[in-house]
Design an enzyme around this catalytic site. Structure first.
Site, PDB file in Angstrom:
ATOM      1  N   ASP A 140       0.817  -1.224   0.000  1.00 25.75           N
ATOM      2  CA  ASP A 140       0.000   0.000   0.000  1.00 25.75           C
ATOM      3  C   ASP A 140       0.853   1.279   0.000  1.00 25.75           C
ATOM      4  O   ASP A 140       0.345   2.343  -0.332  1.00 25.75           O
ATOM      5  CB  ASP A 140      -0.908   0.036   1.242  1.00 25.75           C
ATOM      6  CG  ASP A 140      -1.774  -1.201   1.375  1.00 25.75           C
ATOM      7  OD1 ASP A 140      -2.028  -1.857   0.353  1.00 25.75           O
ATOM      8  OD2 ASP A 140      -2.181  -1.521   2.506  1.00 25.75           O
ATOM      9  N   GLY A 183      -4.977  -1.239  -1.554  1.00 27.86           N
ATOM     10  CA  GLY A 183      -4.307  -0.045  -1.024  1.00 27.86           C
ATOM     11  C   GLY A 183      -4.895   0.475   0.266  1.00 27.86           C
ATOM     12  O   GLY A 183      -4.437   1.468   0.797  1.00 27.86           O
ATOM     13  N   ARG A 184      -5.949  -0.183   0.766  1.00 21.78           N
ATOM     14  CA  ARG A 184      -6.680   0.294   1.954  1.00 21.78           C
ATOM     15  C   ARG A 184      -7.070   1.763   1.789  1.00 21.78           C
ATOM     16  O   ARG A 184      -7.688   2.099   0.791  1.00 21.78           O
ATOM     17  CB  ARG A 184      -5.851   0.119   3.237  1.00 21.78           C
ATOM     18  CG  ARG A 184      -5.684  -1.330   3.639  1.00 21.78           C
ATOM     19  CD  ARG A 184      -5.172  -1.428   5.063  1.00 21.78           C
ATOM     20  NE  ARG A 184      -4.474  -2.673   5.289  1.00 21.78           N
ATOM     21  CZ  ARG A 184      -5.054  -3.797   5.700  1.00 21.78           C
ATOM     22  NH1 ARG A 184      -6.331  -3.838   5.963  1.00 21.78           N
ATOM     23  NH2 ARG A 184      -4.332  -4.887   5.870  1.00 21.78           N
ATOM     24  N   ARG A 277     -17.747  -3.909 -17.583  1.00 23.73           N
ATOM     25  CA  ARG A 277     -17.301  -5.101 -16.853  1.00 23.73           C
ATOM     26  C   ARG A 277     -16.407  -4.656 -15.699  1.00 23.73           C
ATOM     27  O   ARG A 277     -15.688  -3.667 -15.808  1.00 23.73           O
ATOM     28  CB  ARG A 277     -16.495  -6.037 -17.758  1.00 23.73           C
ATOM     29  CG  ARG A 277     -17.297  -6.646 -18.898  1.00 23.73           C
ATOM     30  CD  ARG A 277     -18.326  -7.671 -18.399  1.00 23.73           C
ATOM     31  NE  ARG A 277     -18.962  -8.343 -19.508  1.00 23.73           N
ATOM     32  CZ  ARG A 277     -20.020  -7.908 -20.175  1.00 23.73           C
ATOM     33  NH1 ARG A 277     -20.586  -6.754 -19.837  1.00 23.73           N
ATOM     34  NH2 ARG A 277     -20.527  -8.605 -21.182  1.00 23.73           N
ATOM     35  N   ARG A 286      -0.379  -8.949  -4.461  1.00 24.06           N
ATOM     36  CA  ARG A 286       0.582  -9.255  -3.393  1.00 24.06           C
ATOM     37  C   ARG A 286       1.506 -10.398  -3.771  1.00 24.06           C
ATOM     38  O   ARG A 286       2.473 -10.695  -3.044  1.00 24.06           O
ATOM     39  CB  ARG A 286      -0.174  -9.613  -2.109  1.00 24.06           C
ATOM     40  CG  ARG A 286      -0.916  -8.473  -1.475  1.00 24.06           C
ATOM     41  CD  ARG A 286      -0.594  -8.354  -0.005  1.00 24.06           C
ATOM     42  NE  ARG A 286      -0.911  -9.525   0.751  1.00 24.06           N
ATOM     43  CZ  ARG A 286      -1.959  -9.650   1.569  1.00 24.06           C
ATOM     44  NH1 ARG A 286      -2.810  -8.649   1.713  1.00 24.06           N
ATOM     45  NH2 ARG A 286      -2.149 -10.740   2.252  1.00 24.06           N
TER      46      ARG A 286
HETATM   47  O1  F6P Z   1      -2.274  -3.970   3.392  1.00 23.21           O
HETATM   48  C1  F6P Z   1      -2.114  -4.800   2.290  1.00 23.21           C
HETATM   49  C2  F6P Z   1      -3.443  -5.284   1.778  1.00 23.21           C
HETATM   50  O2  F6P Z   1      -3.218  -6.108   0.646  1.00 23.21           O
HETATM   51  C3  F6P Z   1      -4.452  -4.180   1.463  1.00 23.21           C
HETATM   52  O3  F6P Z   1      -4.159  -3.517   0.259  1.00 23.21           O
HETATM   53  C4  F6P Z   1      -5.742  -4.941   1.485  1.00 23.21           C
HETATM   54  O4  F6P Z   1      -6.825  -4.109   1.812  1.00 23.21           O
HETATM   55  C5  F6P Z   1      -5.510  -5.929   2.592  1.00 23.21           C
HETATM   56  O5  F6P Z   1      -4.106  -6.054   2.761  1.00 23.21           O
HETATM   57  C6  F6P Z   1      -6.103  -7.285   2.344  1.00 23.21           C
HETATM   58  O6  F6P Z   1      -5.909  -8.055   3.495  1.00 23.21           O
HETATM   59  P1  F6P Z   1      -6.199  -9.609   3.547  1.00 23.21           P
HETATM   60  O7  F6P Z   1      -5.024 -10.314   2.940  1.00 23.21           O
HETATM   61  O8  F6P Z   1      -6.347  -9.874   4.983  1.00 23.21           O
HETATM   62  O9  F6P Z   1      -7.443  -9.867   2.754  1.00 23.21           O
END
Ligand code: F6P
Length: 371
Positions: A140, A183-184, A277, A286
């Site tokens: 993020d 990205g929260r 869409r 990630r």
């Molecule tokens: O903080 C990293 C992140 O990938 C955020 O972008 C996302 O909101 C969150 O973690 C998702 O978390 P989880 O893996 O618990 O679903």
């Protein structure tokens, strides 16, 4: 320094293994130090078999690997751990057990690779006596006091590739493609990937948006003969007169899970008569091998963190400032979470090129432009 511990907390990010590798090699080659890995974040101090030796052999070949060889746990807050007591689920504080675990293992220093939540706990544990050094990790890019966290560049690369791919199919089918990105509460991934991928609309948490402004851009493109549009939307974006969208509520242990705004935006556009869409890129952002930049940053962070440990500079976090690795206090790092500066040149540049952030209607092209 004789014994060093390393743990990776919170969600994973590409580059964790590169930090571990650099830290282990530096600790062994430069300082003749023994290294142990704590599994699954802070949980490893409590769970059986939670500690593993880390030598040169254990880190061989991990530079290019995503994930973390130590495991991660983003329910691993030591101040709120869910356990079953008398058949019931309760939340307990296990911070004292972690302090005891550090003492039991004879750790002279503990490197904590983590994001906001993990680094908060790290600072609290330092105040209880733990010899901790932080390394800023998150896709993020929202940690204060550093220009970059490792993992971000890889996530942006993945998100940009997704936009590139959506472009070709959007154009072929004359569709609007909405891409929801992670990205929260920070819009960095969406802003960087949106600009790098040539999105037409970029919606980020820092700029609440109006549906009319999004629609005005989509319509304007069609009027000019561009029958498709790309809308990049952060999971944390919200309309001016609305709320963020969550797919799951939070509790003592889990933070609320963002997700669903892409669908809301997509449905709105489709109701206005434009075939649309929605793609949610999710955890693909990630995963995978870290980019060269993330490997470079992670390696420098890992080695610098060991040098801090050797100097006994605890309660510090390694940080990137003006291209150099420096260290700042953990308190400073966690004091303010970083957000997109909407007055920064990136946003100004995007606006100047006709990209819409949803807060204002798109500018009309000058009469002598060909489109
Ligand atoms: O903080 C990293 C992140 O990938 C955020 O972008 C996302 O909101 C969150 O973690 C998702 O978390 P989880 O893996 O618990 O679903």
């Amino acid at each position: 320094m004789k014994r060093l511990g390393i743990l990776t907390g919170g969600g994973d990010a590409p580059g964790l293994n590169a930090v571990i590798r650099a830290a282990v090699k530096t600790a062994i080659y430069d300082y003749g130090c023994e290294v142990v890995g704590i599994r699954d974040g802070y949980d490893g101090f409590i769970d059986d078999g939670g500690v593993i030796p880390l030598g040169i052999e254990e880190v061989r070949g991990i530079l290019v690997r995503g994930g973390t060889i130590l495991g991660a746990a983003n329910r691993g807050n030591p101040y709120a751990r869910k356990v079953i007591r008398d058949g019931k689920e309760v939340t307990i504080d296990v911070s004292d057990e972690i302090i005891k675990g550090i003492e039991r293992l004879n750790l002279d220093a503990l490197l904590v690779l983590g994001g906001d939540g993990t680094l908060h706990s790290a600072h609290e544990l330092y105040l209880k006596g733990a010899p901790i050094i932080g390394v800023p990790k998150t896709i993020d890019n929202d940690i204060g006091g550093t220009e970059a966290t490792f993992g971000f560049d890889t996530a942006v690369t993945t998100a940009t590739e997704a936009i590139d791919k959506l472009h070709t199919t959007a154009e072929a089918h004359h569709r609007v493609m909405v891409l929801e990105l992670m990205g929260r509460n920070a819009g960095f991934i969406t802003l960087h990937a949106g600009i790098s991928g040539g999105a037409d609309v970029i919606l980020i948490p820092e700029i609440p948006f109006k549906f009319e402004a999004v629609m005005a851009k989509v319509r304007q493109r069609v009027e000019r003969g561009y029958l498709f549009s790309i809308v990049a939307v952060s999971e944390g974006a919200k309309p001016v007169s609305g709320e963020q969208v969550f797919s799951r509520e939070g509790d003592d242990v889990y933070v609320p899970r963002l997700g669903g705004i892409g669908q809301v935006v997509g449905e709105h556009i489709e109701k206005q008569g434009f075939e649309t869409r929605v793609t949610v890129l999710g955890h693909v952002q990630r995963g995978g091998t870290p980019t060269p930049f993330d490997r470079w940053l992670a390696t420098r962070y890992g080695a610098a963190a060991v040098r801090l440990a050797a100097q006994g500079k605890f309660d510090r976090m390694v940080s990137l400032q003006c291209g150099k690795i420096v260290d700042i206090s953990l308190a400073e790092a966690i004091a303010i979470t970083k957000r997109v500066d909407i007055k920064d040149d990136a946003v100004i540049t995007a606006r100047g090129m006709g990209i819409v952030f949803g807060d204002e209607t798109p500018p009309q092209p000058s009469p002598n432009s060909n489109k």
